[in-house]
Design an enzyme around this catalytic site. Sequence first.
Site, PDB file in Angstrom:
ATOM      1  CG  ASP A  35      -7.461  31.102 -29.377  1.00 46.65           C
ATOM      2  OD1 ASP A  35      -7.523  32.345 -29.222  1.00 46.65           O
ATOM      3  OD2 ASP A  35      -7.669  30.552 -30.478  1.00 46.65           O
TER       4      ASP A  35
ATOM      5  CD  GLU B 105      -6.726  35.272 -34.253  1.00 48.46           C
ATOM      6  OE1 GLU B 105      -6.568  35.891 -35.322  1.00 48.46           O
ATOM      7  OE2 GLU B 105      -5.926  34.407 -33.846  1.00 48.46           O
TER       8      GLU B 105
END
Length: 377
Positions: free
Chosen positions: A70, A135
């Site tokens: 991400d 994250e």
Amino acid sequence: MSDSTVITLAKDLINRKSVTPEDAGCQDMMQSILSAAGFENESLIFEDTTNLWSRRGTQGPLFCFAGHTDVVPSGPASAWQTPPFVATEKDGYLHGRGAADMKGSLAAMLAATTRFVSDYPDHKGSIAFLITSDEEGPFINGTTRVIDTLEARNEKIDWCIVGEPSSTESVADVVKNGRRGSLTGNLTVKGIQGHVAYPHLARNPVHEAALALSELAQTHWDDGNAFFPPTSFQISNLHAGTGAGNVIPGELSVCFNFRFSTEVTDKQLIERVTTILDNHKLEYALDWTFNGQPFLTDSGELVEAVQSAITSVTGAAAQLSTAGGTSDGRFIAPTGAQVIELGPVNATIHKIDECVKMRDLETLEEIYYQTMVRLLA
């Protein structure tokens, strides 16, 4: 145009718009490559987060690459020199959101691993990838839940490289061998709202809290140590009032954060803050959010292998550092794993026109490869 494996893989990943918690097919692409190299893939989906645990081998020691697919939002695409989700080569750099944080690292991990497995098909131990799509976001359903799953079946990581962009001026000049802990407090100081002309009928929480906040800001929490700076306390948000100039506020909201060393625990910080607030006789409510313990890998096989690999590839020695924010390493280290962070230069991460030097990705791939040679060949 560059046609090296690591650059091709990095482009593929950058072209996928995987804004937290979306993965946008990044992990499917990684699974395909890892499967062809003899890895067994396990997709672990928790709520809105996609995670990948991929492993080659069943024996120890277990070497793991950890990272995230991400990225943070790009902001207005019009502000970028190149489209943020179209990997673009320009003057020796690869541009695009995630180029440095951390799709470039993922590409280097994949390229290094497939080459290593081809060169050493009967390597010692096992190799694994722990990848999440959460994250940059709340970090609730990502690495921490994968670790819970591994712990429940007693599957232990021995050595872990997290691909966060650790470098400062040139690739691999800095290796993060630890991180500070993070603890956030949300404080509400209660008063009595009233008219500013009649203060005897009200109670101003700003006035009452001012001395306590000043004491918190000036408190010396610890001296740090050889690896960590002293613990820091910072107020990040403060709000009171209705917006009117003639109203005494009824409450004061304060958000503060500790970045703490291994010289103090979260419990000790909470106790000291509570004591200070109580000594000032405040009426308050205080909620805590624990973001992670400090961790440190000050020595061991992983640090030795990484430092040796860096010197052999770059001709320079890396500086070990614990500076900066937190990473998912904080969820892996408590299991007993040796953990370091090694990735590209961090100058453009989270910025408009994020980019990474293409030669740096090729250098990073070689460092990862040489590290595996030293640990597993």
